[in-house]
Design a protein around this motif. Structure first.
Motif, PDB file in Angstrom:
ATOM      1  N   ALA A 153       5.191   2.723   1.414  1.00 57.56           N
ATOM      2  CA  ALA A 153       5.717   4.111   0.634  1.00 57.56           C
ATOM      3  C   ALA A 153       4.664   5.193   1.138  1.00 57.56           C
ATOM      4  O   ALA A 153       3.741   5.176   1.016  1.00 57.56           O
ATOM      5  N   LYS A 154       5.485   6.122   1.578  1.00 58.49           N
ATOM      6  CA  LYS A 154       4.959   7.424   2.120  1.00 58.49           C
ATOM      7  C   LYS A 154       4.871   8.786   1.549  1.00 58.49           C
ATOM      8  O   LYS A 154       6.336   8.857   0.975  1.00 58.49           O
ATOM      9  N   SER A 155       4.033   9.317   1.327  1.00 61.40           N
ATOM     10  CA  SER A 155       4.204  10.675   0.634  1.00 61.40           C
ATOM     11  C   SER A 155       3.546  11.638   1.362  1.00 61.40           C
ATOM     12  O   SER A 155       2.451  11.510   1.727  1.00 61.40           O
ATOM     13  N   TYR A 156       3.732  12.976   1.410  1.00 65.40           N
ATOM     14  CA  TYR A 156       2.976  14.085   1.893  1.00 65.40           C
ATOM     15  C   TYR A 156       2.377  14.654   0.495  1.00 65.40           C
ATOM     16  O   TYR A 156       3.043  14.989  -0.344  1.00 65.40           O
ATOM     17  N   VAL A 157       1.310  15.041   0.702  1.00 62.76           N
ATOM     18  CA  VAL A 157       0.337  15.300  -0.398  1.00 62.76           C
ATOM     19  C   VAL A 157      -0.236  16.894  -0.416  1.00 62.76           C
ATOM     20  O   VAL A 157      -0.480  17.402   0.928  1.00 62.76           O
ATOM     21  N   PHE A 158       0.044  17.937  -1.209  1.00 64.94           N
ATOM     22  CA  PHE A 158      -0.421  19.180  -1.119  1.00 64.94           C
ATOM     23  C   PHE A 158      -1.498  19.539  -2.277  1.00 64.94           C
ATOM     24  O   PHE A 158      -1.236  18.868  -3.487  1.00 64.94           O
ATOM     25  N   ARG A 159      -2.408  20.423  -2.156  1.00 61.27           N
ATOM     26  CA  ARG A 159      -3.275  20.297  -3.033  1.00 61.27           C
ATOM     27  C   ARG A 159      -2.638  21.365  -4.311  1.00 61.27           C
ATOM     28  O   ARG A 159      -1.966  22.101  -3.953  1.00 61.27           O
ATOM     29  N   MET A 219       1.056   5.399   1.385  1.00 59.64           N
ATOM     30  CA  MET A 219       0.440   6.264   2.285  1.00 59.64           C
ATOM     31  C   MET A 219       0.633   7.660   1.637  1.00 59.64           C
ATOM     32  O   MET A 219       1.647   7.941   1.346  1.00 59.64           O
ATOM     33  N   MET A 220      -0.381   8.331   1.636  1.00 63.89           N
ATOM     34  CA  MET A 220      -0.313   9.865   1.204  1.00 63.89           C
ATOM     35  C   MET A 220      -0.862  10.749   2.370  1.00 63.89           C
ATOM     36  O   MET A 220      -1.816  10.340   3.247  1.00 63.89           O
ATOM     37  N   VAL A 221       0.107  11.756   2.928  1.00 59.84           N
ATOM     38  CA  VAL A 221       0.075  12.541   4.085  1.00 59.84           C
ATOM     39  C   VAL A 221      -0.633  13.889   3.514  1.00 59.84           C
ATOM     40  O   VAL A 221      -0.064  14.113   2.669  1.00 59.84           O
ATOM     41  N   VAL A 222      -1.796  14.087   4.028  1.00 61.79           N
ATOM     42  CA  VAL A 222      -2.119  15.531   3.754  1.00 61.79           C
ATOM     43  C   VAL A 222      -2.167  16.134   5.082  1.00 61.79           C
ATOM     44  O   VAL A 222      -2.742  15.988   6.124  1.00 61.79           O
ATOM     45  N   SER A 223      -1.444  17.269   5.055  1.00 58.41           N
ATOM     46  CA  SER A 223      -1.132  18.129   6.133  1.00 58.41           C
ATOM     47  C   SER A 223      -2.041  19.362   6.096  1.00 58.41           C
ATOM     48  O   SER A 223      -2.274  20.323   7.102  1.00 58.41           O
ATOM     49  N   GLN A 275       3.258   5.996 -10.946  1.00 58.78           N
ATOM     50  CA  GLN A 275       2.126   6.011 -11.921  1.00 58.78           C
ATOM     51  C   GLN A 275       1.736   7.127 -12.602  1.00 58.78           C
ATOM     52  O   GLN A 275       2.026   8.318 -11.940  1.00 58.78           O
ATOM     53  N   MET A 282       3.742  21.409   7.341  1.00 58.46           N
ATOM     54  CA  MET A 282       2.996  20.558   6.901  1.00 58.46           C
ATOM     55  C   MET A 282       3.650  19.320   6.606  1.00 58.46           C
ATOM     56  O   MET A 282       3.090  18.090   6.569  1.00 58.46           O
ATOM     57  N   LEU A 283       5.199  19.502   6.393  1.00 57.43           N
ATOM     58  CA  LEU A 283       5.944  18.410   6.164  1.00 57.43           C
ATOM     59  C   LEU A 283       6.345  17.990   7.429  1.00 57.43           C
ATOM     60  O   LEU A 283       6.998  17.043   7.583  1.00 57.43           O
ATOM     61  N   PRO A 317      -3.395   9.955 -11.461  1.00 55.77           N
ATOM     62  CA  PRO A 317      -4.606   9.226 -11.762  1.00 55.77           C
ATOM     63  C   PRO A 317      -5.751   9.781 -11.814  1.00 55.77           C
ATOM     64  O   PRO A 317      -6.902   9.299 -12.060  1.00 55.77           O
ATOM     65  N   ASP A 344      -7.838   7.138  -8.023  1.00 52.08           N
ATOM     66  CA  ASP A 344      -7.607   5.633  -8.318  1.00 52.08           C
ATOM     67  C   ASP A 344      -6.779   5.166  -7.126  1.00 52.08           C
ATOM     68  O   ASP A 344      -5.922   5.404  -6.968  1.00 52.08           O
ATOM     69  N   PRO A 357       0.997  -1.193   0.000  1.00 47.74           N
ATOM     70  CA  PRO A 357       0.092   0.294   0.066  1.00 47.74           C
ATOM     71  C   PRO A 357       0.734   1.314   0.006  1.00 47.74           C
ATOM     72  O   PRO A 357       2.174   1.097   0.519  1.00 47.74           O
ATOM     73  N   GLN A 367       3.161  15.531  -4.555  1.00 48.25           N
ATOM     74  CA  GLN A 367       3.299  14.716  -3.468  1.00 48.25           C
ATOM     75  C   GLN A 367       4.876  14.694  -3.219  1.00 48.25           C
ATOM     76  O   GLN A 367       5.705  14.683  -3.925  1.00 48.25           O
ATOM     77  N   MET A 385      -2.015  16.738  -7.897  1.00 49.21           N
ATOM     78  CA  MET A 385      -1.540  16.997  -6.624  1.00 49.21           C
ATOM     79  C   MET A 385      -0.234  17.309  -6.666  1.00 49.21           C
ATOM     80  O   MET A 385       0.425  16.643  -7.473  1.00 49.21           O
ATOM     81  N   PHE A 406      -8.516  18.185   1.001  1.00 45.14           N
ATOM     82  CA  PHE A 406      -8.887  17.522  -0.368  1.00 45.14           C
ATOM     83  C   PHE A 406      -8.234  16.306  -0.218  1.00 45.14           C
ATOM     84  O   PHE A 406      -7.651  15.717   0.586  1.00 45.14           O
TER      85      PHE A 406
END
Lengths: 1123, 767
Positions: free
Chosen positions: B184-190, A599-603, B249, B203-204, B252, A614, A597, B174, B172, A609
């Motif tokens: 696998a970890k990522s921080y996502v920003f709008r 992981m996506m972190v949204v801070s 990828q 945020m990070l 998406p 997908d 899996p 990442q 987004m 959002f």
């Protein structure tokens, strides 16, 4: 006070004495002999009439009741008869019978009540009066007895009562008789029972004793009541005899008496709860007290009788009267030990058995209608109680499981509606679960054009549409518009004007069915996507520490295998998604193609959002491996987290966004540890302030804290997203606010204080399982249409409304009910009745758009008596609970409570005034259909939200408020009157659940084992004197002392008792909408306090009157209204 | 006596410097009359294999506002152990470590051959280099695959201790965490929200939000350790990152019909810049942005996502019809400045068939010294090899890149600094030698060049301030010292000091000398840079007019002619090529936007203002070689007359490498003669230009577009658009000599016409 009251009462005096008793709150006055009195009332037919005056001895008048009874008798008979001494009046019984029983008891209770609780001091006097009452008994006079019974109560009234009322009632009888049927009877309550008895008595009468028994409940009377006091003695004796029956009527007297207790009043006024001392002030109104009282009592008795007689056709009345009337008490007292007691001048206590017993009413109904088929073909027919097991056969009206009304006979005019003050409402549970014995709803497909509807009002095709002109047109039953029948739908009519295909089309012959909705009914004109479930787990320090995160993750692995699916489909199409969060959110990509899996972190919690589309919402079966992997890793990933702050609003926002992005509706399961304090939208601060309790600002405690949540709820509803909140707080969490979004979106809030995996784990998991697997509909809009003359004006429930007509529910599940109140626009016609059509547009679990239609026809009547005959107490209380709980958002709780009491008094006074046969003002007369209404009302006022006690945690109150708002009738009934089941002497071999007993401390026995549950809490209560055998077989412990405190489960032992108890517990857990934690409490242990809160007939722990006190208080109010 | 040619060459080799004038006019007035300012092209890190850095620190003039470095031009009193600063004349004692100094024991910096010298500074901890990949995922599958492979390959090229990070974006943004095992970890920003650097760091999780004191924890400053979650040493995350890249990828989010994918380039960069500036200020770092299209949302958006709205063209810009232009430009400029302040550079690798917003984003690279590479697809050798070449190494095995450079320029009193043009930003260092007359980026004596490579060349412009009536003593020399501090790719901090001096000359009496000291190549490039610099902010025609006027004035000043007699006009050898350079410059894509998209113009200009003189000249006037059976390959005139049927031409425009087969040759080739043994020579002829081209391709950065075409081929346009249209459809018959070339279908004036006109104007008494 009391004395004064007495004075006033004089006429009835005796009976009233009892009343007097009331006055003195604390004072447990004797029940009065009222009983006796009333009984006499009986005279035959005249029913209630009692002819009080005349009554005196002959009382016979009652008879009318008998007739009435006749109808119902059967059932009642059984019980009743037995009960009543008077049984003689078989007829009576019939009527009264059922009621009678109850009634009698009631009465007795009443009297007892009043007596006991209230102005003791007063009582003394009352007592005296009782005797008089007794005198009345004579009234009964064997003959009338039956009919009498109802009126019985009246007896006390005797003088006044008598003549006038009587006669009318008399006439009434016929009336009553038919309609009355059982119902009325019941109503009378007080007097009634006794009445019944008496009437009964008549025949059986002789068996004055009978009376006793029934009353006997006598039990009540006598014992508690200090039956003796009842004046019963006097009563008893004389009346008792044959009269005893009358006794019931007696009840009336007692009533009077008690109520009378003018004093009591006083006391009452002081404070319900505490009775006198407390002065809680609950009902301060007392003022009128004394005097009023006396009269009232009289009324009770009398009115009841009258009512019965008149309206009911006597029978009812009888019952009623009986019940109320001190009679019951008297009865009891009277009967059994009558004399002796009587002797005792002032009886200090009313016999609790003499007041209407919910358990009895429930049992009676179960006996009468249980296991039978309830056919819905008749308009305006009152269904069995919610507690009764029955099978519904849909023959044109919706099953009561879907729609249940407060009354099945609407008043014709707005004036009448206003006059009677009975709320006109229906409680709709659109997706109610049906037992296996009933057919699931048929699905109708009208093809591409969509369901056929009326062109003007848009009502859907239903049995209320009249086909005319050979089938080419149909007239709408709601707006009367004449519509063309579409060609494809045309069908010839048969000789009675019915379509030939009547039985082939569910929409023509059934009350409930579903239409396949076309694209016009879908969002954006696109077929809906399958719904999604998103699990959002708080992984902050607390949740991790308590092992909750791991528990949830482990459970999900199995739970996800059992996602709900549409009936008939092989696997669930529901998609699942996962989010964890503390101060920031973590989304997971669990696309099946991934090895791991992601992981996506949204801070950015300020502007939430969804980071991915997908792979976030996936089919569980496809992505099983990845999801397993994820669920395994989550607990480890956060094992060392020391983040203690969490967010909340952004979490929900994220869920909404995710569903929006996926263009589907769904549910969010949020597992939150505490109040959100992290810097983010929706951050909450502790605003719990006990100082606000009992002030005008108390309402703020229930109002949501911030605008953020309001908007959020709107967003959720617009997207068809509901929120189920599982909260694990260790301190105040501002549930009013946190629960607002779940509430408005049709979700549920589950709260586990100080969660411990060991003790609460199972409880929580059961809730979770139930919640996940519940059948639900998504993105629903409900519209309630009515025939001309009235319309739906108000909606109560877990719903959101953008306008005044469309009830929007992001999600609606099988337990969620909406209570709809109706108001008159115009005059209703008795001929056409009143039609209600509820149409629910929703998306099924399989992602199909459907329209579920429920139709219900009600009667209309210009006679208020019909209305009271068709009332449904359980529905009424559901309505009152919801409207009161909503009202506390806007008004001080004190006002709300006043309104409740006033309205209760108004309704009953209206009945007394317009429907009951004349009877002594001192008699409390309740409509048979509402005879246990006061106990529920009292329980409602003692419920946490309305209790206004600073000792109750604010969250607890808010939580209950929110849950009740979404409840159906069955749930509110159970919540307000918990089941208390004695387990110590059941037959371990049979699989029948022992009959519940009344929720009062008096019913507990030191050596007993009781199970109490109200749908939210469950207790196993162990008496101090429980036998070691019992303990051994249940807990495998040598004695009670070895039992660990806080035990919450039963060991699995191989003995019949253990097995049986566990089966019972398990069954209940299965059956109820939410799971319950089993608390095992020992008598006298500290935790027992909690348990005692649920004994709703007793004085409330946090203030609040006992049932009897309340009844007396109401009685007094009624008398005031009538005077 | 060496010639000026040799002198210039020698200076360039040693100091990386080319001056427009190698004798300086001694007064302000005379200087302005020379038209071309005293200026130079300076290549700070010119590769000097022969110059080993010294292991100590430079000795500085003690005067606070001077701080010039001890150099060979200083007068030294060996006995008193005192040296006199040649800029401020301050007398400074030598530091104790120079106690042993004497005439025969001089430190390197005093030796004339060390006019350029490099010091290694020992102080300060060295930080590893940082490479942060910012990758667009809105690419075609094929492109993304190619890009992923390139990125994975690049990991092996990075120094093992370098820190590497990955940000991907589409709709987004990442930021991938590289440290975690398992998931696998990522921080996502709008992608639509402009965030401040502080917000990004919060945020990070790089910094705790203020007012946290809940548990009394001390406020933690943004610390590099936590940032390490995102930036890890290559050797540690090599495998991890390779896998991560492998699993990358495409974005998406569905792209509806008629829409562009949503690309949050602006936010992605903002996050990259924010991440670095929080955690690694003033450390050498390279943000490498890979984009496959224009930013379509959020701050920095260049075009909306509606496909029916085309991306701005020059036409739109001129009509002021480019909706997002100003806002986006401003946004990226702000980012670039922030990045520059912290010494981080930003590269842009844009591979798309359409424009990708380079016009707006160019400042990111221009201000920070980053590269811009423009191609059609990531799946081309142009990109792949160019990218690989970013990581090329020098003779020492060190990367040809340096970070965080600060170039300081000191002048002797008679000179002041007007400005610089190149991949730099001003550090706003005021001083006595700052001129009020700004040329290029002025008002300062220091510029920051966040990223340097051996060919990075700045144009520096000076002003002579000596008054006419204050003659400079005979034999006096003007001096300029360039001090370049930078972080070497091996993480050492170094200082390179170049000190040069030129003689003053009295313009009235020594004008001939001055004329002959003119370096027309350097002057052409320096003037071109000025022109390009102006073109960024002025209308194209204005710039051309300005250039023309300068040219005419120069011709008037130095031409020999009789008034009003164009035919008598002559220019000396040292100026003879200059007008021709100007002619081609006028036609070049640096000043002409016709036929170029705004992105292309930006791209060309970007490279023009940073390449060294040779490359710049090629850009101005492409080189044309001719191959034939008649002799060895020879350079020929960039003229349509050079296009002959029996020749093969090789044209190098820097950006393109075109091999053009004449008509006859093409036919032969088609007939397959080269396959026949007896025509071995033909085969060799065909091969010759290919080999030469290959040689150029080997070294050029960025890789030029390689075109192999022939007479009549569609790609021949590359050649035809560059050559001087001496024969066109208009004058074809007038010239009438068929065999002398190929007519060009254009209305552009030819060099001949241009020159004629120039002469006319130069000799005109009215001009």
């Amino acid at each position: 006070m009391s004395q004064q009251g007495y004075v006033a009462a004089p006429p009835y005096s005796q009976a009233q004495p009892g009343m007097g008793g009331y006055g003195p709150p604390g004072a447990t006055q004797p029940l009065y002999g009222h009983y006796g009195g009333p009984p006499q009332g009986y005279n035959a037919a005249p029913t209630g009439v009692m002819k009080p005056a005349a009554v005196g001895p002959p009382a016979a008048p009652y008879s009318p009741n008998v007739q009435q009874n006749g109808g119902t008798p059967p059932h009642r008979h059984l019980a009743p008869t037995a009960a009543y001494g008077q049984p003689p009046q078989s007829s009576y019984n019939s009527m009264a019978a059922p009621p009678s029983l109850s009634t009698q008891q009631i009465t007795s209770q009443m009297s007892a009540m009043s007596m006991g609780s209230y102005a003791p001091g007063t009582q003394a006097p009352p007592l005296q009066r009782p005797p008089p009452v007794m005198g009345q008994p004579p009234m009964h006079q064997g003959p009338q007895s039956p009919p009498m019974s109802p009126q019985m109560t009246a007896p006390p009234m005797s003088p006044q009562m008598t003549a006038p009322p009587m006669s009318p009632q008399m006439t009434a009888p016929p009336m009553g008789a038919p309609p009355m049927g059982a119902p009325l009877m019941g109503a009378p309550l007080m007097g009634a029972p006794p009445m019944g008895a008496p009437p009964m008595g008549a025949p059986p009468m002789g068996a004055p004793p009978m009376g006793a028994p029934p009353m006997g409940a006598p039990p009540m009377g006598a014992p508690p009541m200090g039956a003796p006091p009842m004046g019963a003695p006097p009563m008893g004796a004389p009346p008792m005899g044959a009269p005893p029956m009358g006794a019931p009527p007696m009840g009336a007297p007692p009533m009077n008496a008690p109520p009378m207790g003018g004093p009591s009043m006083g006391g009452m006024g002081g404070n319900f709860p505490g009775s006198p001392p407390p002065g809680v002030g609950c009902f301060q109104s007392a003022g009128p007290g004394p005097q009023g009282f006396p009269q009232q009592p009289g009324q009770f008795g009398g009115p009841m009788g009258g009512a019965m007689g008149g309206a009911m056709g006597g029978a009812m009345g009888g019952a009623m009267g009986g019940a109320m009337g001190g009679a019951p008490p008297g009865m009891t007292g009277g009967f059994p030990s009558g004399p002796s007691q009587l002797a005792g001048p002032p009886q200090k206590k009313l016999d609790p058995d003499s007041i209407p017993s919910p358990t009895q009413v429930i049992e009676d109904d179960q006996l009468r209608q249980g296991g039978q088929i309830y056919n819905t073909s008749v308009r305006g027919q009152v269904p069995p109680l919610v507690t009764t097991q029955f099978t519904v056969q849909d023959q044109g009206n919706a099953s009561p499981r879907f729609m249940r009304c407060t009354t099945y006979s609407l008043p014709c005019t707005a004036d009448q509606a206003k006059q009677c003050q009975v709320p006109l409402a229906t409680i709709i549970t659109p997706l109610a679960r049906l037992p296996n014995s009933e057919t699931p709803l048929h699905v109708v497909n009208h093809g591409e054009t969509g369901p056929i509807r009326c062109n003007r009002c848009k009502a859907y095709m239903c049995p209320f549409m009249q086909f005319t002109e050979g089938g080419r047109r149909f007239q709408c039953g709601f707006c009367n518009c004449v519509n063309e029948v579409p060609a494809f739908y045309f069908q010839h009519l048969d000789h009675v004007g019915r379509r030939v295909d009547f039985y082939e089309r569910p929409e023509l012959c059934l009350g409930s069915y579903e239409f396949v909705a076309t694209l016009d009914y879908c969002k954006n004109n696109k077929p809906p996507n399958p719904p999604a479930f998103i699990f959002m787990i708080d992984v902050s320090y607390n949740n991790v520490k308590y092992g909750l995160v791991k528990m949830i993750c482990d459970e999900l692995k199995t739970l996800l295998e059992k996602l709900p699916k549409e009936e008939g489909s092989e696997s669930s199409v529901v998609k699942v998604g996962f989010v964890t969060y503390n101060k920031v959110l973590h989304f997971y990509n669990v696309k099946s193609a991934l090895a791991q899996p992601q992981m996506m972190v949204v801070s950015d919690t300020a502007d939430m959002f969804v980071p991915l589309l997908d792979g976030f919402l996936v089919n569980y079966q496809d992505s099983k491996a990845v999801i397993y992997n994820l669920l395994d890793q989550i607990p480890d990933m956060f094992a060392n987290s020391n983040e203690s702050e969490t967010v909340f609003a952004p979490v929900i926002q994220a869920g909404v966004e995710a569903l929006k992005a996926a263009e589907c509706s769904g549910k969010l399961f949020v597992f939150q540890s505490a109040m959100p304090t992290a810097e983010a939208p929706g951050k909450l601060k502790n605003r719990d302030d006990k100082k606000l309790v009992n002030t005008d600002k108390e309402k703020t405690l229930f109002q949501p804290q911030k605008g953020v949540y309001e908007q959020l709820a709107k967003d959720c509803v617009a997207s068809g997203c509901s929120v189920d909140l599982f909260l694990f707080p260790s301190q105040y969490a501002d549930l009013s606010t946190m629960g607002s979004v779940p509430f408005h979106t049709g979700g549920s809030v589950y709260k586990y204080n100080n969660f411990q995996v060991e003790t609460d784990g199972e409880h929580f998991l059961r809730d979770l399982r139930k919640d996940v697997q519940k059948p639900v509909g998504f993105d629903a809009v409900m519209r309630v249409r009515t025939s001309t003359g009235f319309r739906a004006t108000d909606f109560f429930g877990a719903v959101h409304m953008n306008n005044t007509t469309d009830v929007e529910m992001a999600v609606v599940d099988c337990d969620k009910a909406v209570t709809v109140e109706f108001k008159h626009d115009d005059t209703l016609s008795e001929d056409t009745g009143a039609m209600i059509q509820c149409a629910l547009l929703y998306t099924t679990l399989g992602g199909q758009r459907r329209l579920r239609v429920h139709n219900l026809g009600l009667n209309c009547s210009a006679e208020l008596s019909n209305l009271f005959k068709s009332c449904e107490t359980d529905s009424l209380i559901n309505f009152f609970a919801k409207s009161a709980y909503r009202a506390i958002l806007k008004q001080p709780i004190k006002n709300v409570r006043e309104i409740l009491v006033n309205q209760t008094a108004h309704m009953l006074a209206c009945y007394r005034k317009n429907c009951a046969s004349a009877s002594a003002a001192s008699q409390l007369i309740l409509p048979d259909t509402m005879k246990v209404f006061p106990v529920y009302m009292n329980s409602l006022m003692k419920s946490a939200p309305l209790a206004a006690s600073a000792e109750l945690p604010t969250d607890e109150r808010a939580h209950q408020r929110l849950s009740v708002m979404a409840m159906g009738v069955e749930e509110t009934q159970l919540l307000l009157y918990p089941r208390l089941v004695p387990l110590h002497n059941m037959d371990a071999g049979s699989d029948v659940l022992p009959a519940p007993v009344r929720c009062s401390e008096d019913r507990l026995s030191d050596s007993g084992l009781f199970l109490l549950e109200n749908g939210h809490s469950m207790f196993l209560w162990l008496g101090q004197g429980s036998s070691p055998d019992l303990i051994q077989s249940l807990f495998n412990l040598p004695s009670l002392a070895h039992l660990q405190p806080n035990t919450s489960d039963l060991p699995e032992l191989d003995n019949p008792l253990s097995k049986k108890v566990r089966v019972i517990v398990q069954d209940l857990l299965e059956k109820r909408p939410s799971s319950m934690k089993l608390h095992i409490v020992r008598q006298k242990d500290k935790p027992e306090v909690v348990f005692r809160q649920f004994l709703v007939e007793d004085k409330g722990l946090h203030g609040g009157a006992s049932y009897m006190d309340f009844l007396c208080f109401v009685h007094r109010e009624i008398r005031q209204l009538l005077s | 006596m060496t010639t000026y040619q040799e002198f210039i060459q020698q200076n360039e080799d040693r100091d990386g410097v080319r001056f427009s004038w190698n004798l300086w006019p001694s007064s302000r007035l005379e200087a302005t009359r020379l038209v071309v300012p005293v200026s130079c092209l300076f290549t700070p890190l010119k590769e000097r294999p022969d110059l080993p850095p010294v292991q100590y620190e430079p000795v500085l003039c003690s005067r606070a506002n001077c701080k010039a470095v001890l150099n060979p031009l200083c007068q030294v009193d060996f006995r008193a152990k005192i040296w006199a600063c040649n800029f401020c004349f301050q007398r400074n004692p030598f530091p104790p470590s120079y106690a042993g100094i004497s005439e025969v024991n001089q430190p390197a910096e005093l030796m004339p051959q060390f006019s350029t010298i490099e010091y290694i500074v020992q102080r300060g901890a060295t930080a590893p280099l940082i490479f942060l990949y910012v990758v667009d995922t809105c690419l075609e599958e094929e492109d993304l695959q190619a890009l992923k492979e390139s990125l994975q390959m690049s990991l092996s090229l990075l120094p093992p201790n370098a820190l590497v990070g990955l940000i991907t974006f589409g709709r987004m943004v990442q930021v991938h965490e590289l440290s975690c095992e398992g998931i696998a970890k990522s921080y996502v920003f709008r992608g639509t929200k402009d965030l401040t650097s502080k917000q990004i760091q919060e945020m990070l999780g790089l910094s705790k939000p203020a007012a946290q004191g809940q548990q009394g924890r001390p406020m933690a400053p943004p610390d590099a350790a936590s940032a390490c979650r995102f930036l890890q040493p290559v050797h540690r995350v090599d495998m991890n990152l390779t896998d991560l890249l492998g699993e990358l990828q495409r974005d998406p989010w569905p792209v509806p019909q008629g829409k562009r994918p949503l690309r949050s380039t602006g936010v992605a960069l903002s996050v990259a810049v924010g991440l670095l500036e929080g955690a690694f200020p003033n450390t050498g770092a390279r943000v490498m942005l890979f984009i496959g299209g224009p930013p379509t949302q959020g701050p920095g958006m260049v075009v909306g996502d509606e496909l029916k709205t085309p991306i701005r063209s020059w036409h739109d810009i001129q009509k002021d019809n480019a909706r997002h232009l100003k806002k986006a430009t401003k946004y990226y400029e702000a980012l670039a400045n922030r990045s520059a302040v912290n010494g981080h550079c930003i590269d842009i690798y844009a591979c798309a068939l359409d424009q990708s917003g380079l016009l707006e984003m160019k400042c990111l690279s221009n201000l920070t010294g980053g590269h811009i590479v423009m191609g059609d697809s990531f799946n081309t050798s142009l990109f792949k090899q160019t990218f690989q070449r970013v990581f090329s190494k020098d003779f020492n095995g060190d990367f040809r890149m340096a970070f965080g450079g600060v170039l300081e320029c000191k002048t002797s009193r008679e000179l002041k600094v007007c400005g610089a043009i190149g991949p730099c930003v001003s550090l706003h260092a005021k001083g006595s030698c700052v001129s009020e007359n700004e040329m290029g980026i002025g008002g300062t004596t220091q510029w920051k060049v966040c990223s340097l490579n051996p060919s990075t060349t700045l144009g520096l412009y000076f002003e002579v301030v000596n008054q006419h009536n204050a003659p400079i003593p005979q034999g006096g020399r003007g001096a300029i010292q360039f001090v370049t501090q930078y972080q070497h790719s091996n993480t050492q901090r170094r200082i390179r000091v170049t000190t040069i001096a030129r003689n003053w000359a009295d313009a009235q009496s020594q004008i001939q000398h001055i004329e002959s000291s003119f370096d027309q190549e350097a002057a052409a490039v320096l003037m071109a840079r000025l022109g390009v610099f102006r073109a960024e902010s002025e209308e194209g025609p204005d710039v051309l007019r300005w250039l023309d006027r300068q040219l005419i004035r120069l011709c008037q000043k130095f031409g020999q002619f009789n008034k009003d007699d164009p035919t008598s006009f002559r220019l000396s050898e040292s100026l003879s090529l200059y007008p021709q350079f100007m002619f081609h410059l006028r036609r070049s894509p640096f000043l002409q936007v016709f036929n170029n998209s705004p992105d292309e113009s930006s791209y060309y200009r970007h490279h023009f203002v940073r390449q060294d003189l040779t490359q710049s000249l090629i850009m101005v006037q492409p080189i044309l070689y001719s191959y034939s059976f008649y002799g060895p390959p020879e350079p020929v005139l960039l003229d349509s007359s050079s296009i002959l049927p029996d020749k093969i031409l090789l044209m190098d425009t820097f950006f393109q490498l075109v091999i053009y087969h004449g008509e006859t040759i093409a036919q032969w080739r088609k007939a397959g003669y080269q396959e026949m043994a007896e025509y071995e020579n033909f085969k060799q002829l065909l091969q010759a230009p290919l080999d030469d081209a290959q040689e150029i391709l080997q070294t050029r950065f960025p890789m030029p577009r390689y075109v192999d075409t022939e007479h009549g081929g569609s790609q021949a346009r590359f050649l035809l658009s560059k050559v001087n249209p001496s024969q066109t459809h208009n004058n074809l018959y007038g010239w009438g000599q068929q065999e002398t070339g190929a007519p060009i279908l254009t209305d552009d004036v030819s060099l001949q016409v241009f020159m004629d006109h120039l002469k006319k104007l130069a000799v005109s008494s009215s001009a």
